[in-house]
Design an enzyme around this catalytic site. Structure first.
Site, PDB file in Angstrom:
ATOM      1  N   GLY A   1     -30.513 -18.285  -0.505  1.00  0.00           N
ATOM      2  CA  GLY A   1     -30.626 -18.255   0.958  1.00  0.00           C
ATOM      3  C   GLY A   1     -30.555 -19.653   1.551  1.00  0.00           C
TER       4      GLY A   1
ATOM      5  CG  ASP B   1     -36.261  -5.972  -7.194  1.00  0.00           C
ATOM      6  OD1 ASP B   1     -36.725  -6.484  -6.159  1.00  0.00           O
ATOM      7  OD2 ASP B   1     -36.077  -4.744  -7.321  1.00  0.00           O
ATOM      8  CB  ILE B   2     -39.618 -10.621  -5.299  1.00  0.00           C
ATOM      9  CG1 ILE B   2     -39.067 -10.139  -3.957  1.00  0.00           C
ATOM     10  CG2 ILE B   2     -39.034 -11.956  -5.709  1.00  0.00           C
ATOM     11  CD1 ILE B   2     -39.595 -10.926  -2.769  1.00  0.00           C
TER      12      ILE B   2
ATOM     13  CB  THR C   1     -33.912 -12.413   7.890  1.00  0.00           C
ATOM     14  OG1 THR C   1     -32.570 -12.503   7.404  1.00  0.00           O
ATOM     15  CG2 THR C   1     -34.834 -13.158   6.943  1.00  0.00           C
TER      16      THR C   1
ATOM     17  CB  THR D   1     -40.444 -14.859  11.343  1.00  0.00           C
ATOM     18  OG1 THR D   1     -39.724 -14.695  12.558  1.00  0.00           O
ATOM     19  CG2 THR D   1     -41.230 -13.570  11.100  1.00  0.00           C
TER      20      THR D   1
ATOM     21  CE1 TYR E   1     -37.761 -10.988   9.079  1.00  0.00           C
ATOM     22  CE2 TYR E   1     -37.821 -11.800  11.337  1.00  0.00           C
ATOM     23  CZ  TYR E   1     -37.740 -12.033   9.976  1.00  0.00           C
ATOM     24  OH  TYR E   1     -37.647 -13.316   9.508  1.00  0.00           O
TER      25      TYR E   1
END
Length: 283
Positions: free
Chosen positions: A11, A37-38, A63, A102, A126
């Site tokens: 990212g 894969d988290i 996101t 965020t 989100y």
């Protein structure tokens, strides 16, 4: 030499971290979705046991706000449970963890910049899933740095800067939101701050954005000016804009903690954008 696990290394922020860290000081463990894969608890725990990182930086996240609304379970799985899994590893190893968050954890209804002490009130899936991730990190480990930022752009991302330039290349008229306010923040400046922070024990929640405030229209104006592109630009309400999802209208974060403990100054957003545009041209 410290061992740093960057989860989500492909990212914008993961790439920026890899660009600026010193490989003589930091041994990097880069993973992205193809590697690990988290959301898979066992996979994450096994990786932590085998590699024993000193610091975990969670750059993973869904996101895309529209996708989050359509697929809330997917959003919570990655943004909340993924953060929980990495926090469990951090606690087991006594590692520090950096959780990227965020401005969407706020409702965007304020008339003044949000500090770290303001109550969160997300209005989107989100934002709610990212707040859930923050809460898991706080619950599972005290050695955490939660970093909220906004309007982040960097290499390889599907971000506002790259989208404006793509449309400009096609010579189309651009209609951009004049009613969304924020602080454009370079992924590289964010990465510099993260690397500074992990060298400290100043744990807690931080707002980290470049200094200065603008609306999306002014942001697009500056992008076009620096790129030398000459296309027609219109300021419109969000609902009529080409490049903006419906987001909190006032997304301005106050770097309050950084200021009151006099720890770190973020550069002006226009200077950072100029640096990014130069690098983009050179590459």
């Amino acid at each position: 030499m410290i061992k740093v696990w960057i989860a989500g290394s492909n990212g914008q922020i993961g790439r920026a971290l890899n660009d600026i860290l010193d490989p003589l000081e930091i041994e990097v463990l880069n993973t992205d979705l193809d590697d690990l894969d988290i959301t898979n608890t066992e996979e994450v725990l096994n990786f932590g046991i085998v590699n024993r990182p000193d610091v975990i930086i969670n750059c993973c996240g869904v996101t895309d706000t529209d996708l989050c609304e359509k697929e809330p379970e997917h959003a919570y799985r990655v943004n909340a449970l993924g953060a929980r899994n990495l926090s469990i590893v951090a606690r087991k190893n006594g590692a520090k963890i950096v959780q990227l968050s965020t401005d969407d954890v706020f409702d965007g209804q304020s008339k003044k910049p949000y500090t770290e002490f303001d109550d969160t009130n997300p209005l989107t899936v989100y934002g709610a899933s990212k707040r859930a991730g923050e809460n898991y990190v706080k619950e599972f480990t005290h050695k955490h740095f939660i970093i909220r930022s906004n309007w982040v752009y960097g290499k390889g991302g599907n971000n506002f800067v790259n989208r404006v330039l793509e449309v400009a290349e096609q010579g189309k008229t651009l209609s951009v939101a004049g009613d969304q306010f924020g602080s454009p923040t370079s992924a590289k400046d964010l990465a510099r701050m993260i690397l500074y922070l992990i060298s400290t024990n100043e744990y807690g929640t931080y707002h980290v954005t470049c200094s200065g405030v603008c609306n999306r229209y002014e942001f697009a104006q500056e992008i076009l000016r620096l790129s030398g592109k000459n296309v027609e630009l219109k300021a419109v309400p969000t609902e009529q804009s080409d490049l903006s999802s419906v987001r909190p209208p006032y997304a301005v974060l106050d770097n309050f903690i950084l200021r009151i403990i006099d720890m770190y100054d973020m550069p002006d957003w226009k200077e950072s954008l100029e640096e990014y545009m130069k690098e983009r041209t050179e590459n």
